[in-house]
Design an enzyme around this catalytic site. Structure first.
Site, short mmCIF file in Angstrom:
data_model
loop_
_atom_site.label_atom_id
_atom_site.label_comp_id
_atom_site.label_asym_id
_atom_site.label_seq_id
_atom_site.Cartn_x
_atom_site.Cartn_y
_atom_site.Cartn_z
CG HIS A 1 -0.49 0.27 2.50
ND1 HIS A 1 -0.10 -0.82 3.38
CD2 HIS A 1 -0.29 1.54 3.23
CE1 HIS A 1 0.19 -0.08 4.64
NE2 HIS A 1 0.21 1.18 4.40
CB SER B 1 2.84 1.60 6.37
OG SER B 1 1.68 1.39 6.76
CG ASP C 1 0.31 -3.92 2.82
OD1 ASP C 1 0.76 -3.64 1.74
OD2 ASP C 1 -0.48 -3.57 3.53
N1 ARG Z 1 -4.59 0.21 7.72
C1 ARG Z 1 -3.25 0.24 7.15
C2 ARG Z 1 -2.55 1.81 7.08
O1 ARG Z 1 -2.85 2.40 7.82
C3 ARG Z 1 -3.11 -0.36 5.53
C4 ARG Z 1 -3.75 0.47 4.83
C5 ARG Z 1 -3.81 -0.44 3.18
N2 ARG Z 1 -4.80 -1.49 3.29
C6 ARG Z 1 -5.96 -1.51 2.67
N3 ARG Z 1 -6.66 -2.37 2.51
N4 ARG Z 1 -6.38 -0.13 2.45
O2 ARG Z 1 -2.08 2.10 6.50
N1 GLU Z 2 -0.78 1.12 7.71
C1 GLU Z 2 -0.25 2.27 8.51
C2 GLU Z 2 0.49 3.28 7.62
O1 GLU Z 2 0.17 3.46 6.50
C3 GLU Z 2 0.45 1.67 9.70
C4 GLU Z 2 -0.49 1.14 10.55
C5 GLU Z 2 -0.83 2.04 11.67
O2 GLU Z 2 -1.32 3.16 11.44
O3 GLU Z 2 -0.45 1.65 12.71
O4 GLU Z 2 1.55 3.78 8.00
#
Ligand code: ARG
Ligand code: GLU
Length: 781
Positions: A145, A715, A281
């Site tokens: 991502h 991330s 990911d």
């Molecule tokens: N929640 C994670 C972060 O904040 C992963 C986001 C990417 N994944 C998704 N299904 N959108 O970045």
């Molecule tokens: N998915 C998050 C990011 O893009 C990291 C996970 C979090 O927020 O803890 O940085």
């Protein structure tokens, strides 16, 4: 492009919110709960014991007290995992603690300016994510991502890398990414004394001006002395401390590999922010440098970068309780916010932002099912909007469940009580809590306006932002003609036009305008509404569908052919056409409402709040001085550590710390947009054909959780074991953790990592990109 403020906001990571002041770091709810007890025990134990009637009762009371002390100590130890620590301070603050938890390295092995250390393998990726170097040839690993917009930009209906993945089997197949950067940290230097020099006794504005001048002078001097580096000085603990971050940035960063969407985004939005998780990911890039191994613009002659350190990759696997650390660039936490602000976020700001995103997601999701072109076109936007949307839902619930507001209030009253006992403290900190709470009430309309502006202008109908780029043509036509620059300007705009419409559907955008406009207006304080609203209401009443339809039918910005035809014969009357364009007019009025109304009135309140927060945080650190404090995340390099562990997030629920390939098969749904996986992966999974990547039971671990405190920006951060080897790749938090930016709960908060063996399995066994595996240093110790 809009105002400089606007541009800044647009660059925020989707998870990032406004910065109300300089949020501090802090005394948490546990402290709030335990402090009175500590005070009683330490100050007047005798009195307590004296009240006991008999010796037996006294013994009993003593026993209770000891148990209480033990529980307290235990809880405090458990909480050791909390925190995002400055690498340069590990030696004094954390080394012992980390070693006691299983770290075999020294603080110097993790961060050093004199010798190669883990830090030299950590990369700020593209400004918002983390990556790490995993080979001596500049190969870097980050999340799928995080590389998503690059992968998307190389994708088309013919080469659908989002769906099928991409693998460069040799270096000449790697793909360049204009604009993408990879930044290393050269050093982190405490410059507090220099920055605060001459600020004693100044009022808020003079103080800020003096600090600003000091910052500029030191940054400039550093960059002059070190021409290959960049220097940035940032406030920590709301301006109680300042650190200079010296960096080196590479600009030739090429795409090397990405798994199919069914691996890299497996589970989609449904599984996002959730455990159990089964997402691979990850994606891979490579940093290129010039002949001297220095940063250089893209050139076919550039060479793979030779890093100061590359992380060995561990095939060993982990077990519950093992030490882990996550090394990266967390974006923003707000642990020191006071109660009124937490209340405002949970009860007012989050709900409005969530409701607006509910609407746009509904429209975008439907649009994406219409064709492959539209699915690709909206993939990155959808992910960006959905990610923070879902997080805020979790965060809002989490804050409620934790009783965050009440805990903050308890802490504040405890603080006030302690301060009132000491005249000196009272004179410094006696009024700060009351002042803060009063100020936030005043700041609310401004803070709400800022959130709504982001939601409507930067996350809402795209034609608005797009039209802002035509301001030069509209306002400076005569000058452009006089300077002979008109043709150039038009050519430049035509080029950006192609990129814009590649990822655009006017029909979806029109519906987004109709749905979001009234929500934006409704949330704004009436004095902060855009001027255009009065005339729109006069003309359309509340019929925003009709408004959007007429606007989209008429505007030159909502139709590619219409815009190109307009630009092709752009003449004297052109500027008027732009100025009268309904999209352009809305854009202008909405930006002006933000800059001329909200920002103009809010900046002063905001500056005051920053200052009060600085005092409040200093007060907390002074009054509750038996605790280790860490500064809120601010996109600077941090180390967070904990262990591999699961959790009990709710009554009757246990989360194990591992998921395996069998779980991927169990979630698999053929042709589902979120849960489909490639046939080849199904075959390998069913045959348990995992090669050297299987664990002792012959299973393939996919993801695992740990008690490392992380946030957006982490991330792509490496999960590193006690010996400095790469064991996983951080990419998310569990649903029950999402309030941790405001209030951390050591019992529930868990970060989610992809097991590095799953990454290797996909690269090697699934994709056959063994060329990449051969570059890495695999260890089994
Ligand atoms: N929640 C994670 C972060 O904040 C992963 C986001 C990417 N994944 C998704 N299904 N959108 O970045
Ligand atoms: N998915 C998050 C990011 O893009 C990291 C996970 C979090 O927020 O803890 O940085």
């Amino acid at each position: 492009m809009a105002t400089s403020q606007g541009t800044k906001i647009a660059n925020l990571h989707p998870n990032q919110r406004f910065r109300p002041a300089n949020p501090p770091n802090s005394p948490k709810f546990l402290l709030a709960l335990t402090l009175p007890l500590t005070l009683i025990l330490h100050s007047k134990p005798k009195q307590l014991i004296f009240t006991a009637k008999s010796f037996k009762a006294r013994r009993m009371l003593k026993k209770i007290l000891i148990t209480l002390i033990l529980t307290l100590t235990l809880t405090l130890t458990l909480r050791a995992a909390e925190g995002m620590w400055i690498p340069a301070l590990l030696k004094s603050l954390n080394e012992k603690d980390m070693q006691a938890m299983g770290l075999k390295l020294t603080a110097e092995d993790i961060y050093s300016v004199n010798k190669s250390s883990l830090k030299d393998a950590i990369v700020l990726f593209g400004g918002g994510c983390t990556a790490e170097v995993i080979s001596t040839q500049g190969l870097i690993l980050t999340n799928h991502h995080c590389g998503f917009s690059q992968i998307q930009s190389h994708s088309s209906v013919e080469h659908d890398y989002l769906k099928d993945g991409f693998w460069a089997k040799s270096k000449d197949q790697e793909l360049a990414n204009p604009g993408l950067t990879a930044t290393f940290i050269v050093r982190i230097e405490d410059v507090t004394a220099k920055i605060l020099d001459g600020t004693d006794g100044l009022d808020v504005a003079a103080r800020a001006a003096r600090i600003g001048a000091n910052i500029q002078a030191i940054e400039a001097a550093t960059e002059a002395a070190e021409p290959k580096h960049q220097a940035e000085i940032k406030p920590f603990f709301y301006g109680n401390e300042f650190y200079m971050i010296v960096t080196k940035t590479f600009t030739d960063v090429r795409l090397v590999g990405a798994p199919p969407g069914g691996v890299g985004k497996f589970g989609g939005d449904t599984d996002n922010w959730m455990w159990p998780r089964h997402t691979g990911d990850f994606s891979m890039f490579r940093i290129y440098a010039d002949a001297n191994n220095e940063p250089a613009a893209y050139s076919a002659d550039n060479k793979p970068y030779t890093p100061g350190h590359s992380l060995p990759v561990s095939l060993k696997g982990t077990k519950p309780g093992d030490f882990t650390m996550v090394y990266g660039f967390p974006g923003q936490t707000q642990q020191y916010l006071h109660s009124e602000m937490v209340k405002f976020i949970a009860q007012e700001m989050n709900p409005r932002a969530i409701a607006m995103r509910d609407k746009s997601l509904e429209i975008i999701d439907e649009t994406m099912t219409k064709s492959t072109r539209l699915r690709i076109a909206y993939a990155a936007k959808q992910a960006r909007i959905a990610n923070a949307w879902k997080k805020w839902i979790g965060e809002t619930k989490g804050l409620e469940r934790l009783h965050a507001v009440e805990k903050k209030q308890a802490l504040e009253s405890q603080f006030n009580t302690a301060v009132a006992r000491d005249p000196k403290l009272a004179s410094q900190y006696g009024a700060v809590v009351t002042d803060l709470n009063a100020l936030i009430l005043k700041a609310k309309p401004f803070l709400m306006a800022r959130s709504l502006y982001i939601e409507f202008y930067h996350m809402g109908p795209e034609a608005l932002r797009f039209s802002a780029a035509f301001a030069g043509l509209a306002d400076n036509y005569d000058k452009l003609v006089a300077d002979g620059k008109l043709a150039d300007e038009i050519k430049k705009l035509k080029e950006s036009t192609t990129g814009f419409y590649k990822n655009y559907d006017p029909d979806a955008d029109r519906r987004i305008l109709a749905a979001l406009y009234p929500m934006y207006i409704d949330g704004l304080d009436p004095t902060l509404r855009p001027d255009i609203h009065a005339s729109l209401t006069a003309k359309y009443g509340k019929d925003w569908d009709r408004y959007a339809s007429e606007t989209f039918a008429k505007s030159v910005f909502t139709d590619e052919a219409r815009l190109n035809a307009f630009l092709d014969k752009f003449g004297k009357k052109g500027p008027k056409v732009i100025q009268n364009d309904p999209i352009y007019q809305l854009q202008k009025s909405v930006s002006a409402a933000w800059t001329a109304k909200a920002l103009a009135s809010g900046q002063e309140v905001n500056a005051k709040m920053q200052d009060l927060m600085r005092i409040y945080v200093k007060g907390l650190m002074t009054v509750f001085n038996d605790k280790k404090y860490w500064p809120d995340a601010n996109s600077t390099l941090r180390v967070t550590y904990g262990k591999v562990e699961g959790s009990e997030p709710a009554d009757g629920t246990i989360y194990k710390p591992y998921t395996t390939m069998d779980g991927v098969l169990a979630k698999y749904v053929k042709d589902d947009p979120e849960f489909d996986i490639p046939q080849r992966l199904i075959d390998l999974a069913k045959a348990h054909d995992f090669g050297q990547y299987a664990d002792a039971n012959g299973d393939l671990v996919v993801c695992f959780t740990g008690s490392n405190q992380t946030t957006g920006g982490n991330s792509g951060s490496p999960a590193i074991d006690g010996s400095g080897n790469l064991i996983g790749l951080n990419f998310d938090r569990s649903w029950e953790s999402t309030m941790s930016d405001v209030m951390y709960d050591p019992e529930r908060c868990r970060n989610i990592m992809v097991d590095i063996r799953y990454v290797l399995f996909i690269v090697d066994k699934y994709a056959g990109a063994t060329n990449l595996i051969q570059e890495m240093k695999l260890v089994r110790e």
